[in-house]
Write an enzyme that holds these catalytic residues in place. Structure first.
Site: not given
Length: 544
Positions: A278, A281, A294, A328
């Site tokens: 990202i 770009n 997360e 997680c």
């Protein structure tokens, strides 16, 4: 603005059903499990409300019964991702202009449908394809997702009600909470059906439209989520579900000028790669994309000598081995004082001996299968190494088999090296590593906990000495986004413990809170003057 405008049903946590023998919910769930297993489903993508099939069919198998085929999903291509983006953008204007209460009504209805007619199907799909026992599925796929949907509506109204406190005479100041300009890309994990649903629903509630890439291992229950959204009246194109490889989707999404945000749950490595892409770009986009993620965790339990050994053992057993350690937040490393270790080890060993392992369709099984062969192979390599290393010892467990399914027995490793590999690496399986420290080294061990892992998701301290507890809270201030005192580091409840961590564990935008929803709006300040001035001159310009 009147508070009355923003009145919505007061959310409460959805009751978790027990599925006890002879209960109505148990009978209904068992019937649904049998029904789903009796037929092979052909699961299409959903793009712009249309069901899309392809020639490439990928089979879906229960991790605990790998020879059984639940059905097939239709794998897509870059073309389907482009179609999903176009569908999201086409639906955007109507959706963002839909009155807030009508958007709210759709998701509140989805919650009630989930708690009612969809309950058994959502649980059964999660049990079969993700190998969760009935209780873990109920907590995740039904109760937590209902909570996300209902509490998010409450948070949305609280956001909209936040307006400038002052509007002088003839002036009206107000804030408009617009959705982001473009589409949101949701990448969702295998381990929590509720997270998959929320990563799409939260930004959609705020008026955004979504391209959703589900984990291949969760597609079976993702299809039920899509069915739920449609039954609740969600308009076509608001959420578009595609089944594509990650790099294929990323190549299209992250080069599109109207990419506006990423809502992600998955591995730290992948998230960092996406962030870098990202960033590379950034000049291509119409706006700066919101990045919410997360990611990984190496969650700890720190035990003070004043703690109760039985309480610690129960917290470690549940926190480490429920859902095969594939949370997680699962307890993955523990620090035990020498004075308590013998008792804790005794209690945990007894717990492990009492646990049954097998299919979640047998409700007496506490342990089920890990999600895939890849996961199985990764975890068992760590166990095999621990059996050989001089600095590690298998206290119990260590056995595994993938003949019928991907089964790994709950495993406890004791190490003499606080930086041993299984104290540092994220395994995502039913493996807990314990380091035993000298009682007088409590404070030094706290500093060790803080510096051992790059992650900062969840952690717990067990102590009946308040000064020791306060010391742990201070030293470990940045070591966990969700911190537990005398409790296991898993089981965050929406409306009670907003979930998320920092450091290598993500952006800490707290799913299940108002903080997360703020990330999906772009406020506009509006000042309206009811009596504009007609003379440019200010009083100070006059002579005198």
């Amino acid at each position: 603005m009147s508070d009355a405008i923003f009145t919505v049903p007061v959310p409460t946590n959805e009751k978790v059903l027990s599925y006890a023998p002879k209960s109505a919910e148990r009978k209904e769930l068992q019937a649904m499990l049998k029904q789903l297993k009796s037929k092979k489903q052909d699961i299409p993508m959903t793009i712009g409300g249309q069901k899309i099939t392809t020639k490439k069919k990928i089979s879906i198998h229960p991790p605990h019964e790998i020879k059984h085929t639940l059905g097939y999903f239709n794998q897509g291509t870059a073309t389907h991702v482009k179609q999903a983006i176009n569908a999201a953008l086409a639906a955007k204007a109507d959706w963002e202009n839909t009155p807030w209460q009508d958007r709210a009504a759709i998701f509140l209805r989805a919650a009630d449908l989930l708690a009612g007619p969809f309950r058994a199907k959502m649980n059964a799909a999660t049990m079969l394809a993700q190998s969760k026992n009935a209780y873990q599925a109920e907590i995740d796929a039904v109760a937590e997702f209902c909570d996300f949907l209902r509490f998010n509506v409450q948070y949305m109204t609280e956001i909209y009600a936040q307006q400038p406190p002052l509007s002088p005479p003839t002036i009206w100041n107000r804030l408009e909470y617009r959705p982001l300009e473009g589409f949101i890309f949701a990448i969702t994990p295998f381990n929590f059906t509720s997270i998959a649903g929320n990563l799409c629903a939260a930004p959609a509630l705020m008026g955004n439209t979504i391209v959703w890439k589900a984990s291949d291992a969760q597609i079976y229950s993702a299809a039920v989520l899509m069915e739920l959204f449609e039954a609740a009246g969600l308009p076509a194109g608001v959420i578009n579900l595609v089944f594509v490889d990650g790099p294929v989707a990323g190549k299209v999404v992250f080069e599109h000028p109207e990419f506006a945000g990423l809502h992600f749950t998955g591995s730290t490595k992948v998230f960092q790669q996406l962030w870098q892409t990202i960033g590379n770009n950034i000049t291509k986009y119409n706006s700066y994309p919101r990045i919410v993620g997360e990611t990984g965790g190496k969650d700890f339990v720190m035990v003070h000598p004043s703690a109760d050994a039985k309480q610690v053992a129960t917290a470690l057993t549940r926190g480490s081995f429920e859902y095969q350690g594939q949370k997680c937040s699962a307890a993955s490393r523990a620090y035990l004082p020498k004075s308590l270790w013998t008792a804790v080890k005794k209690y945990m060993t007894a717990d492990a001996k009492s646990m049954k392992m097998g299919s979640p369709e047998d409700f007496t099984n506490f342990i089920n299968a890990v999600i895939s062969e890849q996961s199985f192979d990764k975890i068992t390599k760590y166990i095999a190494k621990a059996k050989e290393d001089k600095s590690a010892k298998i206290v119990f467990g260590g056995k595994s088999s993938k003949t019928k399914g991907y089964f790994i027995a709950p495993t406890l490793i004791e190490t003499t090296d606080p930086k041993y590999t299984t104290m540092c690496d994220e395994l995502f399986g039913p493996v807990l590593t314990v380091y035993v420290y000298e009682d007088e080294d409590y404070e030094a061990t706290l500093k060790l906990v803080d510096t051992t892992s790059p992650y900062a998701l969840t952690g717990a301290v067990f102590s009946n000495d308040r000064a020791a507890t306060l010391l742990a809270m201070e030293v470990l201030k940045h070591a966990a986004g969700n911190f537990y005192i005398n409790d296991k580091p898993t089981g965050a409840v929406v409306g009670q413990q907003p979930f998320g961590g920092a450091r290598g564990s993500g952006t800490n935008d707290k799913a299940g809170s108002i903080l997360n929803l703020y990330r999906w709006v772009s406020p506009r300040t509006i000042k309206e003057n009811f009596n504009p001035p007609t003379d440019y001159r200010y009083p100070f310009l006059k002579k005198g």
